[in-house]
Motif scaffolding. Structure first.
Motif, PDB file in Angstrom:
ATOM      1  N   PHE A 156       0.818  -1.258  -0.069  1.00 38.30           N
ATOM      2  CA  PHE A 156       0.203  -0.074   0.010  1.00 38.30           C
ATOM      3  C   PHE A 156       0.968   1.276   0.076  1.00 38.30           C
ATOM      4  CE2 PHE A 156      -2.614  -3.274   2.389  1.00 38.30           C
ATOM      5  CZ  PHE A 156      -3.385  -3.363   1.721  1.00 38.30           C
ATOM      6  N   PRO A 157       1.348   1.528  -1.020  1.00 40.97           N
ATOM      7  CA  PRO A 157       2.616   2.743  -1.250  1.00 40.97           C
ATOM      8  C   PRO A 157       1.706   3.968  -0.980  1.00 40.97           C
ATOM      9  CG  PRO A 157       1.980   1.861  -3.508  1.00 40.97           C
ATOM     10  CD  PRO A 157       1.295   0.993  -2.433  1.00 40.97           C
ATOM     11  N   GLY A 158       2.549   4.998  -0.320  1.00 43.62           N
ATOM     12  CA  GLY A 158       1.806   6.358  -0.272  1.00 43.62           C
ATOM     13  C   GLY A 158       2.340   6.846   1.265  1.00 43.62           C
ATOM     14  N   LYS A 159       2.007   8.258   1.356  1.00 42.12           N
ATOM     15  CA  LYS A 159       2.041   8.848   2.369  1.00 42.12           C
ATOM     16  C   LYS A 159       1.091   8.494   3.649  1.00 42.12           C
ATOM     17  CE  LYS A 159       5.429  11.701   1.318  1.00 42.12           C
ATOM     18  NZ  LYS A 159       6.875  11.679   1.698  1.00 42.12           N
ATOM     19  N   ARG A 160       1.783   8.508   4.833  1.00 40.21           N
ATOM     20  CA  ARG A 160       0.991   8.176   6.044  1.00 40.21           C
ATOM     21  C   ARG A 160       0.677   9.369   6.781  1.00 40.21           C
ATOM     22  NH1 ARG A 160       1.118   3.639   2.666  1.00 40.21           N
ATOM     23  NH2 ARG A 160       1.001   1.706   3.659  1.00 40.21           N
ATOM     24  N   GLY A 161      -0.299   9.545   7.666  1.00 38.94           N
ATOM     25  CA  GLY A 161      -0.747  10.392   8.612  1.00 38.94           C
ATOM     26  C   GLY A 161      -0.687   9.905   9.836  1.00 38.94           C
ATOM     27  N   VAL A 208       5.936   9.566   6.656  1.00 41.69           N
ATOM     28  CA  VAL A 208       5.072   9.972   7.682  1.00 41.69           C
ATOM     29  C   VAL A 208       4.790  11.671   7.576  1.00 41.69           C
ATOM     30  CG1 VAL A 208       4.326  10.432  10.018  1.00 41.69           C
ATOM     31  CG2 VAL A 208       5.086   8.308   9.207  1.00 41.69           C
ATOM     32  N   VAL A 209       3.332  12.166   7.280  1.00 39.79           N
ATOM     33  CA  VAL A 209       2.905  13.535   7.327  1.00 39.79           C
ATOM     34  C   VAL A 209       2.432  13.418   8.789  1.00 39.79           C
ATOM     35  CG1 VAL A 209       1.492  15.239   6.712  1.00 39.79           C
ATOM     36  CG2 VAL A 209       2.549  13.732   5.037  1.00 39.79           C
ATOM     37  N   TRP A 210       3.039  14.273   9.757  1.00 34.20           N
ATOM     38  CA  TRP A 210       2.586  14.682  11.158  1.00 34.20           C
ATOM     39  C   TRP A 210       1.365  15.416  11.325  1.00 34.20           C
ATOM     40  CZ3 TRP A 210       4.544  10.742  13.799  1.00 34.20           C
ATOM     41  CH2 TRP A 210       5.790  10.192  13.372  1.00 34.20           C
TER      42      TRP A 210
END
Length: 355
Positions: A156-161, A208-210
């Motif tokens: 599941f590629p992509g940015k995480r929050g 990660v986006v915080w």
């Protein structure tokens, strides 16, 4: 008729209008509206007391200040589980007789009907909310389904929050790494367990986006800045149901917490305050609030039958932290653990962020 005040957040610096028979100071927003419509208005109709609600941001400091000043002007407060425990330990709350709480609608005694931890020496849970994660279904039509999937950047590629804090992240990381919820805090209480949690977070740190405020995760998802994010379940529910956003909650690995009603020590209308709490935390009272916001009733009897959202069509069960299926791999947050370890783990977390 006696007057009763119900406090739900900080009173310090808040000016009241002319005192009504019952005044509720609430968290405001959709939560305050649900509390007002689900608890206060029905209790007012039952007792004949008029009701007014006032909003402000945090209850515990106000309760503490009033009791210590010997000038208690409210009768009931809505506080977090951690604040209820702390204020009770400090002798600032009235004890609540658990035996006085009404049986469930099916006749189950309250002691057996409430979920574990929902009734304490000085507090009774009003609802259960959860830290969950959600994803954009347009990015993953088949979706991630487990806590482990959140950490799988290959599948599941992509940015995480992720929330910018140790609490909730460390528990979630351990569950995703295969630790059973029942063993999470025992594991996290050891140096090896803490290392294991941070090692798991390391696997996605670069993506990660915080976030720091509850409104941010649904916005990050809507803007496409992340493909999935941890979040408060109520925020995702509102975005999906009321704004038709393509968001789906994954309940596996959820960490949940109780919101509590408490009575400040020396409350001027103790009898009425207890009556209000008994009404609000009955099967019917809890179901009334759950039909207005996606926080789960902390009684088994209140979850037994379908609850329909205020739109008249959405069945709330799948959207509540307390639904049986959603509790399958869930963890109740330990306020006691975080009282003991908050400082050291947040220091470690802040250092980890800069590495």
């Amino acid at each position: 008729m006696k007057k009763i005040l119900v406090l739900s957040t900080a009173l310090v610096g808040v000016a009241f209008a002319a005192q009504a028979d019952i005044t509720v100071l609430s968290w405001g927003g959709s939560y305050g509206a649900a509390q007002n419509e689900g608890h206060l208005q029905p209790w007012s109709a039952k007792t004949g007391n008029k009701v007014t609600m006032v909003d402000a941001p945090d209850p515990a400091p106000a309760v503490k200040a009033m009791v210590e000043a010997g000038n208690v002007t409210v009768d009931v407060a809505s506080v977090t589980y951690a604040d209820a425990a702390r204020l009770c330990d400090e002798g600032l709350l009235e004890p609540i007789d658990a035996a006085s709480l009404p049986a469930g609608a099916d006749g189950t005694p309250a002691a057996e009907d409430f979920f574990p931890g929902a009734v304490t020496e000085c507090g009774v849970s009003t609802d259960i909310w959860a830290n969950i994660y959600a994803y954009d279904t347009t990015k993953f039509p088949e979706g991630p389904k487990t806590a482990a999937d959140f950490f799988d950047l290959e599948k599941f590629p992509g940015k995480r929050g992720l929330i910018k804090a140790a609490k909730a992240n460390l528990e979630f990381a351990l569950i995703a790494d295969g630790v059973a919820p029942a063993d999470v805090y025992a594991t996290l209480a050891t140096p090896e367990g803490v290392d294991r949690a941070f090692a798991k977070l390391d696997t996605i740190k670069s993506e990660v986006v915080w976030w720091e405020a509850g409104a941010q995760p649904p916005q990050l998802l809507a803007d496409g800045e992340v493909v999935m994010s941890t979040a408060y379940n109520g925020r995702i529910f509102a975005a999906a149901i009321e704004e038709s956003k393509p968001f789906q909650i994954v309940w596996d690995g959820q960490t949940y917490e109780n919101e509590m009603y408490v009575v400040p020590k020396g409350a001027p209308n103790l009898e009425q305050a207890m009556d209000y709490i008994r009404f609000a935390t009955s099967t019917e009272g809890l179901r009334g609030q759950a039909a207005l916001i996606s926080y789960g009733p902390p009684r088994k009897s209140a979850n037994a039958d379908p609850i329909i959202y205020k739109d008249g069509k959405t069945e709330m069960g799948p959207h509540l932290p307390t639904a049986e299926a959603n509790m399958a791999n869930a963890l109740q947050t330990s306020a006691e653990f975080w009282v003991d370890h908050d400082a050291e783990l947040n220091e470690r977390f802040q250092a980890w962020l800069t590495q």
